[in-house]
Design an enzyme around this catalytic site. Structure first.
Site, PDB file in Angstrom:
ATOM      1  N   CYS A  17       0.824  -1.045   0.017  1.00 51.55           N
ATOM      2  CA  CYS A  17      -0.013  -0.200   0.096  1.00 51.55           C
ATOM      3  C   CYS A  17       1.039   1.321   0.052  1.00 51.55           C
ATOM      4  O   CYS A  17       2.004   1.254  -0.375  1.00 51.55           O
ATOM      5  CB  CYS A  17      -1.261   0.035   1.268  1.00 51.55           C
ATOM      6  SG  CYS A  17      -0.248   0.217   2.890  1.00 51.55           S
ATOM      7  N   ASN A  20       2.450   1.395   4.226  1.00 48.34           N
ATOM      8  CA  ASN A  20       2.723   0.312   5.068  1.00 48.34           C
ATOM      9  C   ASN A  20       2.262   0.427   6.473  1.00 48.34           C
ATOM     10  O   ASN A  20       3.031  -0.179   7.377  1.00 48.34           O
ATOM     11  CB  ASN A  20       4.105  -0.091   4.724  1.00 48.34           C
ATOM     12  CG  ASN A  20       4.453  -1.621   5.410  1.00 48.34           C
ATOM     13  OD1 ASN A  20       5.333  -1.813   5.917  1.00 48.34           O
ATOM     14  ND2 ASN A  20       3.329  -2.451   5.059  1.00 48.34           N
ATOM     15  N   CYS A  22      -1.409   0.851   7.441  1.00 47.73           N
ATOM     16  CA  CYS A  22      -2.770   0.729   7.376  1.00 47.73           C
ATOM     17  C   CYS A  22      -3.325  -0.649   6.674  1.00 47.73           C
ATOM     18  O   CYS A  22      -3.398  -1.817   7.289  1.00 47.73           O
ATOM     19  CB  CYS A  22      -3.635   1.670   6.708  1.00 47.73           C
ATOM     20  SG  CYS A  22      -3.614   3.301   7.691  1.00 47.73           S
ATOM     21  N   ARG A  23      -3.341  -0.592   5.360  1.00 47.54           N
ATOM     22  CA  ARG A  23      -4.061  -1.727   4.576  1.00 47.54           C
ATOM     23  C   ARG A  23      -3.003  -2.807   4.114  1.00 47.54           C
ATOM     24  O   ARG A  23      -3.433  -3.900   4.628  1.00 47.54           O
ATOM     25  CB  ARG A  23      -4.275  -1.298   3.339  1.00 47.54           C
ATOM     26  CG  ARG A  23      -5.410  -0.083   3.164  1.00 47.54           C
ATOM     27  CD  ARG A  23      -5.851   0.361   1.888  1.00 47.54           C
ATOM     28  NE  ARG A  23      -4.829   1.489   1.837  1.00 47.54           N
ATOM     29  CZ  ARG A  23      -4.754   2.326   0.511  1.00 47.54           C
ATOM     30  NH1 ARG A  23      -5.543   2.084  -0.523  1.00 47.54           N
ATOM     31  NH2 ARG A  23      -3.807   3.036   0.466  1.00 47.54           N
ATOM     32  N   SER A  24      -1.893  -2.597   3.876  1.00 50.57           N
ATOM     33  CA  SER A  24      -0.930  -3.684   3.616  1.00 50.57           C
ATOM     34  C   SER A  24      -0.595  -4.478   4.964  1.00 50.57           C
ATOM     35  O   SER A  24      -0.425  -5.773   4.915  1.00 50.57           O
ATOM     36  CB  SER A  24       0.316  -3.324   2.909  1.00 50.57           C
ATOM     37  OG  SER A  24       1.159  -2.339   3.611  1.00 50.57           O
ATOM     38  N   ASP A 135      -8.445   3.772   1.157  1.00 49.68           N
ATOM     39  CA  ASP A 135      -7.303   4.008   2.109  1.00 49.68           C
ATOM     40  C   ASP A 135      -8.008   4.763   3.497  1.00 49.68           C
ATOM     41  O   ASP A 135      -8.688   5.573   3.274  1.00 49.68           O
ATOM     42  CB  ASP A 135      -6.330   5.330   1.431  1.00 49.68           C
ATOM     43  CG  ASP A 135      -5.316   5.271   2.432  1.00 49.68           C
ATOM     44  OD1 ASP A 135      -5.187   5.039   3.746  1.00 49.68           O
ATOM     45  OD2 ASP A 135      -4.288   6.205   2.193  1.00 49.68           O
TER      46      ASP A 135
END
Length: 173
Positions: A17, A20, A22-24, A135
């Site tokens: 993401c 690095n 939040c999402r990943s 995001d």
């Protein structure tokens, strides 16, 4: 997408993401949990990275950690890092969390073979209503929970696709 060349080598996945945090990291933690639940944790190595370097060395966002914890996951060991060229060499699959990450990664890919390793996470989820994982950084806790649910669905779908290739062959007596 193919499994590792060596039958004994684990399949290596990196989730990517922006920063690095939040999402990943969510995708990495969830994917490892799915592999573990299937009894195949030793056959998969997963990691996460960001396209940017703003948060290198930091823990995941507190809202990410809280969302993971609410669903029974532990993201406390995560430390942010930036995606590097060596990630192309050591990964069998590079999973972008949205199309902007996919474009950046394709631009960084040194070869067509490396570019072919790149896929969007939600592209594995036939029920997804789009290909981008939004995001949640500028949103509240509810958005982190929604994003985690998207990642869980897509990660399970991704694992289902990979499982036949990574499951060790069983021998008949």
């Amino acid at each position: 997408m193919t499994a590792s060349a060596s039958p004994s080598a684990p399949f290596r996945v990196v989730f990517v993401c922006t920063g690095n945090i939040c999402r990943s990291p969510m995708a990495d933690v969830v994917f490892r949990a799915v592999a573990d639940q299937a009894g195949l944790a030793s056959r998969v190595v997963s990691a996460s990275a960001g396209t940017g370097d703003w948060h290198v060395g930091e823990r995941a966002d507190e809202r990410t950690l809280a969302a993971l914890e609410r669903r029974g996951y532990d993201g406390s060991r995560h430390r942010a890092r930036q995606f590097t060229q060596t990630d192309f060499d050591r990964s069998d699959l590079i999973v972008a969390l949205d199309r902007s990450h996919e474009r950046i990664l394709r631009g960084w890919a040194p070869t067509d073979t490396d570019a072919d390793k790149i896929a969007l996470l939600r592209s594995f989820d036939a029920r997804a209503d789009g290909v981008d994982v939004p995001d949640p950084y500028y949103a509240g806790p509810a958005m982190f929970d929604q994003v985690l649910a998207m990642i869980e669905n897509a990660s399970r779908a991704l694992f289902r696709q990979l499982e036949p290739a990574i499951r060790p062959a069983t021998t008949s007596p």
